[in-house]
Design an enzyme around this catalytic site. Structure first.
Site, mmCIF file in Angstrom:
data_model
loop_
_atom_site.group_PDB
_atom_site.id
_atom_site.type_symbol
_atom_site.label_atom_id
_atom_site.label_comp_id
_atom_site.label_asym_id
_atom_site.label_seq_id
_atom_site.Cartn_x
_atom_site.Cartn_y
_atom_site.Cartn_z
ATOM 1 N N HIS A 106 -9.864 -1.016 2.477
ATOM 2 C CA HIS A 106 -10.686 -0.487 3.579
ATOM 3 C C HIS A 106 -11.982 -1.267 3.783
ATOM 4 O O HIS A 106 -13.030 -0.681 4.072
ATOM 5 C CB HIS A 106 -10.955 1.004 3.380
ATOM 6 C CG HIS A 106 -9.706 1.770 3.079
ATOM 7 N ND1 HIS A 106 -8.717 2.006 4.006
ATOM 8 C CD2 HIS A 106 -9.265 2.315 1.916
ATOM 9 C CE1 HIS A 106 -7.730 2.679 3.442
ATOM 10 N NE2 HIS A 106 -8.034 2.880 2.175
ATOM 11 N N ASP A 121 -4.479 -2.546 -3.269
ATOM 12 C CA ASP A 121 -5.794 -1.934 -3.461
ATOM 13 C C ASP A 121 -5.732 -0.813 -4.502
ATOM 14 O O ASP A 121 -6.710 -0.117 -4.724
ATOM 15 C CB ASP A 121 -6.382 -1.431 -2.138
ATOM 16 C CG ASP A 121 -5.564 -0.337 -1.476
ATOM 17 O OD1 ASP A 121 -4.586 0.164 -2.067
ATOM 18 O OD2 ASP A 121 -5.899 0.021 -0.329
ATOM 19 N N GLU A 149 2.290 4.063 -4.213
ATOM 20 C CA GLU A 149 1.791 2.724 -4.550
ATOM 21 C C GLU A 149 2.795 1.960 -5.410
ATOM 22 O O GLU A 149 3.052 0.769 -5.177
ATOM 23 C CB GLU A 149 0.453 2.828 -5.292
ATOM 24 C CG GLU A 149 -0.687 3.431 -4.490
ATOM 25 C CD GLU A 149 -1.313 2.489 -3.467
ATOM 26 O OE1 GLU A 149 -0.875 1.319 -3.347
ATOM 27 O OE2 GLU A 149 -2.260 2.926 -2.781
ATOM 28 N N ASP A 206 -1.729 -0.567 4.886
ATOM 29 C CA ASP A 206 -2.262 0.792 4.902
ATOM 30 C C ASP A 206 -1.780 1.545 6.142
ATOM 31 O O ASP A 206 -1.333 2.700 6.052
ATOM 32 C CB ASP A 206 -3.793 0.743 4.858
ATOM 33 C CG ASP A 206 -4.421 2.107 4.917
ATOM 34 O OD1 ASP A 206 -4.292 2.866 3.941
ATOM 35 O OD2 ASP A 206 -5.045 2.429 5.953
ATOM 36 N N ASP A 236 0.848 -1.190 0.000
ATOM 37 C CA ASP A 236 0.000 0.000 0.000
ATOM 38 C C ASP A 236 0.884 1.240 0.000
ATOM 39 O O ASP A 236 2.050 1.190 0.384
ATOM 40 C CB ASP A 236 -0.935 0.034 1.208
ATOM 41 C CG ASP A 236 -2.201 0.844 0.950
ATOM 42 O OD1 ASP A 236 -2.343 1.405 -0.163
ATOM 43 O OD2 ASP A 236 -3.052 0.932 1.839
ATOM 44 N N GLY A 237 0.310 2.337 -0.442
ATOM 45 C CA GLY A 237 0.978 3.627 -0.448
ATOM 46 C C GLY A 237 0.077 4.658 0.190
ATOM 47 O O GLY A 237 -1.140 4.498 0.232
#
Length: 193
Positions: A121, A65, A43, A131, A7-8
Protein backbone atom coordinates in the site's frame (compact mmCIF):
# COMPACT_ATOMS: atom_id res chain seq x y z
CA UNK A 1 14.62 -13.89 -13.88
CA UNK A 2 10.85 -14.10 -13.52
CA UNK A 3 9.44 -11.65 -10.96
CA UNK A 4 5.95 -12.25 -9.60
CA UNK A 5 4.01 -10.23 -7.03
CA UNK A 6 1.47 -12.04 -4.83
CA UNK A 7 -1.21 -10.96 -2.40
CA UNK A 8 -4.07 -12.35 -0.36
CA UNK A 9 -7.29 -10.79 0.87
CA UNK A 10 -9.82 -11.71 3.54
CA UNK A 11 -13.09 -9.79 3.74
CA UNK A 12 -13.58 -10.57 7.43
CA UNK A 13 -10.55 -12.01 9.20
CA UNK A 14 -10.93 -14.79 10.25
CA UNK A 15 -13.76 -16.61 8.56
CA UNK A 16 -14.69 -14.31 5.70
CA UNK A 17 -14.34 -14.93 1.99
CA UNK A 18 -10.72 -14.96 0.85
CA UNK A 19 -9.01 -14.13 -2.40
CA UNK A 20 -5.50 -14.75 -3.71
CA UNK A 21 -3.66 -13.34 -6.72
CA UNK A 22 -0.33 -13.34 -8.46
CA UNK A 23 0.93 -10.96 -11.14
CA UNK A 24 3.89 -11.78 -13.39
CA UNK A 25 5.79 -8.54 -14.03
CA UNK A 26 6.03 -9.53 -17.71
CA UNK A 27 2.36 -10.18 -18.33
CA UNK A 28 -0.02 -12.86 -17.06
CA UNK A 29 -1.89 -12.89 -13.77
CA UNK A 30 -4.28 -15.22 -11.96
CA UNK A 31 -6.64 -14.99 -9.03
CA UNK A 32 -9.18 -17.09 -7.18
CA UNK A 33 -10.67 -17.57 -3.76
CA UNK A 34 -12.69 -19.51 -1.25
CA UNK A 35 -15.79 -18.87 0.87
CA UNK A 36 -14.00 -18.87 4.19
CA UNK A 37 -10.48 -18.60 5.52
CA UNK A 38 -7.96 -16.17 6.92
CA UNK A 39 -5.68 -13.56 5.44
CA UNK A 40 -2.70 -15.83 6.17
CA UNK A 41 -4.29 -18.69 4.22
CA UNK A 42 -4.91 -16.37 1.28
CA UNK A 43 -1.29 -15.12 1.34
CA UNK A 44 0.14 -18.67 1.41
CA UNK A 45 -2.27 -19.83 -1.28
CA UNK A 46 -1.04 -17.02 -3.56
CA UNK A 47 2.57 -18.19 -3.09
CA UNK A 48 1.72 -21.78 -4.02
CA UNK A 49 -0.20 -20.68 -7.10
CA UNK A 50 2.64 -18.41 -8.27
CA UNK A 51 5.30 -21.11 -7.88
CA UNK A 52 3.29 -23.85 -9.60
CA UNK A 53 2.32 -21.54 -12.48
CA UNK A 54 6.02 -20.88 -13.22
CA UNK A 55 7.53 -24.39 -13.50
CA UNK A 56 10.60 -23.71 -15.66
CA UNK A 57 14.30 -23.52 -14.91
CA UNK A 58 14.47 -19.72 -14.98
CA UNK A 59 15.00 -18.27 -11.49
CA UNK A 60 11.76 -17.10 -9.85
CA UNK A 61 11.55 -14.17 -7.44
CA UNK A 62 8.27 -13.82 -5.57
CA UNK A 63 7.47 -10.49 -3.93
CA UNK A 64 4.86 -10.30 -1.19
CA UNK A 65 3.77 -7.72 1.35
CA UNK A 66 3.13 -10.54 3.85
CA UNK A 67 6.06 -11.06 6.18
CA UNK A 68 4.25 -14.14 7.49
CA UNK A 69 4.10 -15.76 4.03
CA UNK A 70 7.70 -14.86 3.19
CA UNK A 71 9.01 -16.19 6.51
CA UNK A 72 6.93 -19.38 6.22
CA UNK A 73 8.37 -20.10 2.76
CA UNK A 74 11.97 -19.03 3.25
CA UNK A 75 12.89 -19.08 6.96
CA UNK A 76 10.60 -21.30 9.01
CA UNK A 77 9.75 -24.07 6.52
CA UNK A 78 13.17 -25.85 6.56
CA UNK A 79 13.18 -26.03 10.38
CA UNK A 80 9.58 -27.19 10.58
CA UNK A 81 10.32 -29.91 8.04
CA UNK A 82 13.41 -31.10 9.97
CA UNK A 83 11.32 -31.30 13.16
CA UNK A 84 8.60 -33.43 11.56
CA UNK A 85 6.40 -30.41 10.80
CA UNK A 86 6.48 -29.08 14.36
CA UNK A 87 7.32 -25.55 15.50
CA UNK A 88 10.36 -24.72 17.63
CA UNK A 89 8.17 -25.13 20.73
CA UNK A 90 6.96 -28.54 19.52
CA UNK A 91 3.50 -27.32 18.57
CA UNK A 92 1.67 -27.85 15.30
CA UNK A 93 2.49 -25.68 12.28
CA UNK A 94 -0.44 -23.42 11.40
CA UNK A 95 -1.75 -23.81 7.85
CA UNK A 96 0.34 -26.97 7.53
CA UNK A 97 -1.23 -28.21 4.28
CA UNK A 98 -0.41 -24.96 2.49
CA UNK A 99 3.11 -24.84 3.95
CA UNK A 100 3.71 -28.40 2.76
CA UNK A 101 2.34 -27.48 -0.68
CA UNK A 102 4.80 -24.57 -0.83
CA UNK A 103 7.60 -26.98 0.05
CA UNK A 104 6.44 -29.44 -2.62
CA UNK A 105 6.09 -26.70 -5.27
CA UNK A 106 9.59 -25.37 -4.56
CA UNK A 107 11.09 -28.88 -4.55
CA UNK A 108 9.42 -29.91 -7.81
CA UNK A 109 10.28 -26.71 -9.66
CA UNK A 110 13.34 -27.11 -11.89
CA UNK A 111 14.70 -23.60 -11.17
CA UNK A 112 15.42 -21.75 -7.93
CA UNK A 113 12.79 -19.78 -6.02
CA UNK A 114 13.56 -16.73 -3.88
CA UNK A 115 11.24 -14.52 -1.86
CA UNK A 116 11.34 -10.79 -1.14
CA UNK A 117 9.18 -8.76 1.21
CA UNK A 118 7.84 -5.48 -0.16
CA UNK A 119 5.96 -2.84 1.76
CA UNK A 120 2.27 -2.91 0.86
CA UNK A 121 0.00 0.00 0.00
CA UNK A 122 2.80 2.44 -0.83
CA UNK A 123 2.35 2.57 -4.61
CA UNK A 124 4.33 -0.54 -5.63
CA UNK A 125 2.71 -1.05 -9.05
CA UNK A 126 2.60 -4.85 -9.14
CA UNK A 127 1.76 -5.23 -5.46
CA UNK A 128 -1.18 -2.87 -5.96
CA UNK A 129 -2.43 -4.93 -8.93
CA UNK A 130 -2.14 -8.18 -6.93
CA UNK A 131 -3.96 -6.53 -4.01
CA UNK A 132 -6.78 -5.39 -6.31
CA UNK A 133 -7.15 -8.82 -7.95
CA UNK A 134 -7.14 -10.64 -4.59
CA UNK A 135 -9.82 -8.30 -3.23
CA UNK A 136 -11.94 -8.73 -6.36
CA UNK A 137 -11.63 -12.52 -6.10
CA UNK A 138 -12.72 -12.47 -2.44
CA UNK A 139 -15.73 -10.27 -3.27
CA UNK A 140 -16.67 -12.51 -6.23
CA UNK A 141 -16.60 -15.60 -3.99
CA UNK A 142 -18.62 -13.81 -1.30
CA UNK A 143 -21.33 -12.93 -3.83
CA UNK A 144 -21.53 -16.47 -5.29
CA UNK A 145 -20.50 -18.81 -2.44
CA UNK A 146 -22.21 -21.83 -4.01
CA UNK A 147 -19.52 -21.85 -6.72
CA UNK A 148 -16.48 -21.81 -4.42
CA UNK A 149 -14.54 -24.52 -2.61
CA UNK A 150 -11.80 -24.31 0.04
CA UNK A 151 -8.17 -25.06 -0.71
CA UNK A 152 -7.96 -28.66 -1.92
CA UNK A 153 -4.19 -28.99 -1.73
CA UNK A 154 -1.86 -29.82 -4.55
CA UNK A 155 -1.36 -33.41 -3.50
CA UNK A 156 1.42 -35.33 -5.14
CA UNK A 157 2.03 -34.00 -8.66
CA UNK A 158 -1.34 -32.29 -9.11
CA UNK A 159 -1.73 -29.04 -11.01
CA UNK A 160 -2.61 -25.58 -9.73
CA UNK A 161 -6.10 -24.31 -9.18
CA UNK A 162 -7.24 -22.10 -12.11
CA UNK A 163 -8.05 -18.41 -12.12
CA UNK A 164 -11.39 -17.12 -10.85
CA UNK A 165 -14.31 -17.29 -13.26
CA UNK A 166 -14.10 -13.57 -13.99
CA UNK A 167 -11.72 -12.68 -16.84
CA UNK A 168 -8.37 -11.30 -15.74
CA UNK A 169 -7.89 -7.60 -16.40
CA UNK A 170 -5.49 -6.53 -19.12
CA UNK A 171 -1.87 -6.22 -18.06
CA UNK A 172 -1.32 -2.84 -16.43
CA UNK A 173 1.94 -2.18 -18.25
CA UNK A 174 2.52 -3.90 -21.58
CA UNK A 175 5.89 -5.46 -22.33
CA UNK A 176 8.08 -3.60 -24.82
CA UNK A 177 7.31 -4.53 -28.43
CA UNK A 178 10.72 -6.16 -28.90
CA UNK A 179 10.36 -8.40 -25.84
CA UNK A 180 7.87 -11.29 -26.08
CA UNK A 181 5.54 -11.82 -23.14
CA UNK A 182 6.48 -14.97 -21.27
CA UNK A 183 3.50 -17.28 -20.75
CA UNK A 184 3.42 -20.18 -18.27
CA UNK A 185 3.45 -23.62 -19.85
CA UNK A 186 -0.11 -24.90 -20.19
CA UNK A 187 -1.05 -27.50 -17.60
CA UNK A 188 -4.26 -29.31 -16.77
CA UNK A 189 -6.08 -27.45 -14.03
CA UNK A 190 -8.34 -28.39 -11.13
CA UNK A 191 -11.66 -26.58 -10.77
CA UNK A 192 -12.02 -23.87 -8.12
CA UNK A 193 -15.55 -22.72 -8.87
Amino acid sequence: MIIVSTDGSCLKNPGGAIGWAWVDHDGPSRSGGAVSGTNQIAELWALVEAIVAHPGAEPLLIESDSQYAIKCASEWLPGWKRKGWKTASGGPVKNLELVQDIDRAITERSGPVRFRWVRGHVGNHYNEIADKLAGEAARAVASTPEKARPWAGLGPRQSPIPPAAAPAPAAASPAPAAAPVRQPEPEPLLTLF
